[in-house]
Design a protein around this motif. Structure first.
Motif, PDB file in Angstrom:
ATOM      1  N   LEU A  59       0.821  -1.214   0.000  1.00 36.34           N
ATOM      2  CA  LEU A  59       0.000   0.000   0.000  1.00 36.34           C
ATOM      3  C   LEU A  59       0.854   1.263   0.000  1.00 36.34           C
ATOM      4  CD1 LEU A  59      -2.941  -0.989   2.364  1.00 36.34           C
ATOM      5  CD2 LEU A  59      -3.040  -0.521  -0.087  1.00 36.34           C
ATOM      6  N   ILE A  60       1.901   1.287   0.807  1.00 35.98           N
ATOM      7  CA  ILE A  60       2.782   2.462   0.843  1.00 35.98           C
ATOM      8  C   ILE A  60       3.468   2.652  -0.503  1.00 35.98           C
ATOM      9  CG2 ILE A  60       4.906   3.394   1.861  1.00 35.98           C
ATOM     10  CD1 ILE A  60       4.011   2.142   4.535  1.00 35.98           C
ATOM     11  N   SER A  61       3.987   1.576  -1.063  1.00 29.22           N
ATOM     12  CA  SER A  61       4.655   1.654  -2.364  1.00 29.22           C
ATOM     13  C   SER A  61       3.692   2.120  -3.455  1.00 29.22           C
ATOM     14  CB  SER A  61       5.240   0.294  -2.720  1.00 29.22           C
ATOM     15  OG  SER A  61       5.760   0.313  -4.015  1.00 29.22           O
ATOM     16  N   SER A  62       2.489   1.572  -3.463  1.00 30.71           N
ATOM     17  CA  SER A  62       1.499   1.951  -4.465  1.00 30.71           C
ATOM     18  C   SER A  62       1.071   3.399  -4.297  1.00 30.71           C
ATOM     19  CB  SER A  62       0.280   1.038  -4.384  1.00 30.71           C
ATOM     20  OG  SER A  62       0.654  -0.280  -4.678  1.00 30.71           O
ATOM     21  N   PHE A  63       0.924   3.846  -3.060  1.00 37.43           N
ATOM     22  CA  PHE A  63       0.540   5.236  -2.814  1.00 37.43           C
ATOM     23  C   PHE A  63       1.633   6.195  -3.290  1.00 37.43           C
ATOM     24  CE2 PHE A  63       0.276   9.004  -0.062  1.00 37.43           C
ATOM     25  CZ  PHE A  63      -0.979   9.460  -0.459  1.00 37.43           C
ATOM     26  N   LEU A  64       2.892   5.870  -3.021  1.00 32.63           N
ATOM     27  CA  LEU A  64       3.987   6.726  -3.483  1.00 32.63           C
ATOM     28  C   LEU A  64       4.069   6.744  -5.010  1.00 32.63           C
ATOM     29  CD1 LEU A  64       6.743   5.837  -0.859  1.00 32.63           C
ATOM     30  CD2 LEU A  64       5.381   7.926  -1.000  1.00 32.63           C
ATOM     31  N   SER A  65       3.874   5.595  -5.640  1.00 32.55           N
ATOM     32  CA  SER A  65       3.864   5.538  -7.109  1.00 32.55           C
ATOM     33  C   SER A  65       2.704   6.340  -7.672  1.00 32.55           C
ATOM     34  CB  SER A  65       3.760   4.095  -7.587  1.00 32.55           C
ATOM     35  OG  SER A  65       4.892   3.369  -7.205  1.00 32.55           O
ATOM     36  N   TYR A  66       1.553   6.256  -7.009  1.00 33.60           N
ATOM     37  CA  TYR A  66       0.384   7.026  -7.431  1.00 33.60           C
ATOM     38  C   TYR A  66       0.669   8.520  -7.363  1.00 33.60           C
ATOM     39  CZ  TYR A  66      -3.836   9.688  -6.529  1.00 33.60           C
ATOM     40  OH  TYR A  66      -4.789  10.671  -6.519  1.00 33.60           O
ATOM     41  N   LEU A  67       1.268   8.975  -6.263  1.00 30.12           N
ATOM     42  CA  LEU A  67       1.594  10.398  -6.122  1.00 30.12           C
ATOM     43  C   LEU A  67       2.536  10.850  -7.237  1.00 30.12           C
ATOM     44  CD1 LEU A  67       2.113  10.920  -2.282  1.00 30.12           C
ATOM     45  CD2 LEU A  67       0.225  11.727  -3.704  1.00 30.12           C
TER      46      LEU A  67
END
Length: 128
Positions: free
Chosen positions: A88-96
């Motif tokens: 989730l953290i990795s996906s959120f950072l990639s999304y940003l």
């Protein structure tokens, strides 16, 4: 038109129904009416939610999700939850990162203004 630089000038003018003097104002207006203005259409943008969901399409992310589900199924809850939190953290950072890049691309046309100078009826006119 392939290898347009190698064609004969007269053949090109004949193919485009034009002349060395260019198009008349009437002909230019008729072509704009027939073919439309020479502008790029804006693509429909992807929603922020779909950008976030697209972060989970990576094969490595899918493998990690499978590993997390398998860990939880085998009652190793701490490992499964930790893997899910990392995903989730990795996906959120990639999304940003991706959404900021898309916003920057959307703003690009405002930073540069293009003008076209054309020679028509012995006058130079500017469009754009």
């Amino acid at each position: 038109m392939k290898d347009f630089w190698s064609y004969d000038k007269d053949a090109i003018l004949k193919q485009l129904n034009s002349s060395e003097n260019g198009l008349s104002t009437k002909e230019a207006e008729d072509r704009i009416e027939k073919y439309g203005k020479n502008v790029f259409e804006e693509k429909k943008s992807t929603s922020k939610f779909m950008i976030f969901l697209s972060q989970f399409k990576s094969p490595i992310t899918m493998i990690l999700i499978f590993a997390a589900i398998l860990s939880i199924f085998l009652k190793d809850y701490s490992d499964g939850v930790i893997i899910l939190i990392i995903i989730l953290i990795s996906s959120f950072l990639s999304y940003l990162h991706e959404s900021k890049a898309k916003d920057a691309v959307k703003k690009t046309p405002f930073f540069c203004k293009c003008y076209i100078f054309c020679f028509k009826r012995w006058k130079i006119s500017r469009t754009g």
